[in-house]
Write an enzyme that holds these catalytic residues in place. Structure first.
Site, PDB file in Angstrom:
ATOM      1  N   CYS A  77     -47.798 105.624  -8.979  1.00 49.29           N
ATOM      2  CA  CYS A  77     -46.412 105.978  -8.676  1.00 49.29           C
ATOM      3  C   CYS A  77     -45.858 105.026  -7.614  1.00 49.29           C
ATOM      4  O   CYS A  77     -45.694 103.839  -7.877  1.00 49.29           O
ATOM      5  CB  CYS A  77     -46.337 107.448  -8.261  1.00 49.29           C
ATOM      6  N   HIS A 182     -48.907 110.131 -12.622  1.00 49.23           N
ATOM      7  CA  HIS A 182     -49.956 110.598 -11.714  1.00 49.23           C
ATOM      8  C   HIS A 182     -51.206 111.013 -12.499  1.00 49.23           C
ATOM      9  O   HIS A 182     -51.279 112.141 -12.967  1.00 49.23           O
ATOM     10  CB  HIS A 182     -49.453 111.798 -10.910  1.00 49.23           C
ATOM     11  N   GLU A 184     -54.014 111.818 -11.342  1.00 48.40           N
ATOM     12  CA  GLU A 184     -54.698 112.910 -10.631  1.00 48.40           C
ATOM     13  C   GLU A 184     -54.062 114.267 -10.914  1.00 48.40           C
ATOM     14  O   GLU A 184     -54.596 115.306 -10.542  1.00 48.40           O
ATOM     15  CB  GLU A 184     -54.746 112.613  -9.125  1.00 48.40           C
TER      16      GLU A 184
END
Lengths: 205, 258
Positions: A77, A182, A184
């Site tokens: 990001c 993202h 994660e």
């Protein structure tokens, strides 16, 4: 195997640290740019504003960028945007490792928040074993715009439409990778992408 | 793509769910439930501490940390967050976004401060609204739907966006927990008035309710609690129905789902 994570922002480092550890690597928080290089690979996380990230590198920008070119780096990001030269968001310069800029999203709903398909435009080790067009989780108001189309390895087209609704959602040059989404926060496939990065770090170590 | 967000209403240690904000029933453990919902294809998890008394604060942050540590999808936390310190604690406990409701009404400056400090993307302004037949408009309520503010819902949503909200979580107090469908008129009015994403909440009972609110009413995400907690619908079932009506969602089924 150690991965350093840049701590340039305020907010939540919890998610990225936890996800990197889940891949089996040891996560080391770097408080300064110099500390990034004490490990095998580098993650620039997606926490904070462009100006906060830019400020963190100030004073060491050029030498950091030079050192990073030979290291596996994954920008997420904001971290992806910092690989480029500058941003419409303002607030200083990026690392300039990948030529290009960062532009504000001009679509109906900003920030763009949610899962969007990521379609491959070139081969990239990050996506090994991940089906083409798999959705990942995005939350952003700005998009990377690499000058050289060859640096875009995946694109995303937002369904709502808009001036720049189709953008480069993953970029890569040599050992340096950036994803606008993202991993994660992208469940099983996101963890696979992070594991691919960690595997890559292990293979070039 | 549109999002499906299971919501955990937390009271003390556990998840509860009521009807129109009352008659609470136990619905399970937040850590187990949210982890199961991720595996079943939830796009995000919302976590709202509905007890929100001072004595429950530390319990809440502890449970939030437990939940965040098992999740690899976004987590929004809210309920009783009143200050920058509360917000920092919630983010520090692993929440990706925080939701402000009563505090945003009482202290609109808090929305701007959080947005300025942590970014617009992590600020959700949560609005509880109910139709007032007297004033013929949707009124905003605070304090878990008990206190009328005199504000109109669309106006407040617009103002929240101006203050720095990155998302609006819109709950119909009339519909909440009834299973009779989202308040489509309320959702459509707010979704067409703001440019940030709107999450519709309150009232869903069938897959048709999801299709309606995400399709015709223009919501960007649909939040649901009872139907998932009590097993009336599965996330996969909802997504299959949405896809068959041409509404793009992330396909579920875990590994390899494309």
């Amino acid at each position: 195997m150690k991965i350093s994570i840049a701590s340039y922002g305020v907010g939540n480092m919890h998610s990225i640290t936890k996800a990197v550890e889940r891949t089996g690597a040891e996560a080391v928080i770097a408080r300064t740019p110099a500390e990034l290089f004490a490990t095998d690979g580098i993650v620039l996380p997606g926490v904070g504003s462009f100006s906060a990230g830019s400020r963190w590198f100030e004073g060491n920008r050029e030498e950091t960028a030079e050192l990073m070119k030979d290291r596996p780096v994954l920008g997420i990001c904001l971290g992806c945007q910092l690989l480029l030269e500058d941003s419409e968001e303002g607030g200083g310069m990026g690392l300039g490792i990948i030529p290009g800029t960062v532009k504000r999203l001009r679509t109906r709903k900003v920030p763009n928040m949610g899962w969007e398909p990521v379609s491959r435009s070139a081969d990239c080790v990050l996506f090994d074993g991940i089906p083409d067009g798999e959705p990942f989780y995005f939350v952003h108001s700005y998009v990377p715009v690499p000058s050289d189309d060859g640096d875009a390895v995946a694109v995303t087209a937002l369904s709502g439409g808009g001036e720049n609704a189709t953008f480069a959602s993953a970029i890569a040059r040599g050992e340096n990778f950036g994803v606008q989404f993202h991993p994660e926060k992208s469940s099983v496939q996101g963890m696979r992408l992070l594991s691919n990065f960690v595997e890559h770090v292990r293979s070039v170590r | 793509m549109k999002r499906i967000i299971p919501c955990l209403d937390i009271l003390g240690e556990g998840v509860v769910k009521g009807v129109r904000f009352a008659d609470l029933k136990k619905a399970g453990d937040p850590v187990e439930l949210s982890s199961r919902y991720e595996q079943e294809g939830a796009d995000e998890i919302a976590w709202l501490d509905i007890g929100a008394t001072n004595s429950s604060r530390e319990t809440m942050f502890g449970r939030l940390r437990d939940t965040a540590s098992v999740l690899f999808i976004p987590l929004t936390a809210g309920g009783g967050l009143r200050s920058m310190e509360d917000v920092s604690k919630a983010l520090g406990s692993g929440a990706d976004k925080i939701s402000l409701n009563t505090a945003a009404v009482r202290n609109p400056g808090l929305v701007s401060s959080v947005s300025g400090e942590f970014g617009r993307q992590c600020v959700v302004v949560s609005i509880d609204a109910a139709w007032s037949s007297a004033s013929r408009r949707y009124e905003v309520y605070t304090n878990s739907g008990t206190r009328a503010t005199g504000m109109e819902a669309v106006e407040w949503a617009r103002k929240a966006e101006d203050l720095g909200a990155g998302e609006i979580l819109l709950t119909s107090r009339d519909a909440d927990g009834t299973g009779k469908g989202y308040d489509g008129r309320l959702v459509a009015a707010v979704a067409s008035a703001v440019t940030v994403p709107v999450i519709a909440s309150g009232g869903c009972g069938t897959t048709a309710d999801f299709i309606n609110v995400l399709g015709r009413c223009g919501a960007d995400a649909a939040l649901a609690a009872s139907v998932f907690h009590f097993g009336t619908l599965s996330i996969a079932e909802v997504k299959t129905a949405l896809l068959s009506h041409g509404i793009a969602v992330r396909k579920t089924g875990g590994v390899g789902a494309g």
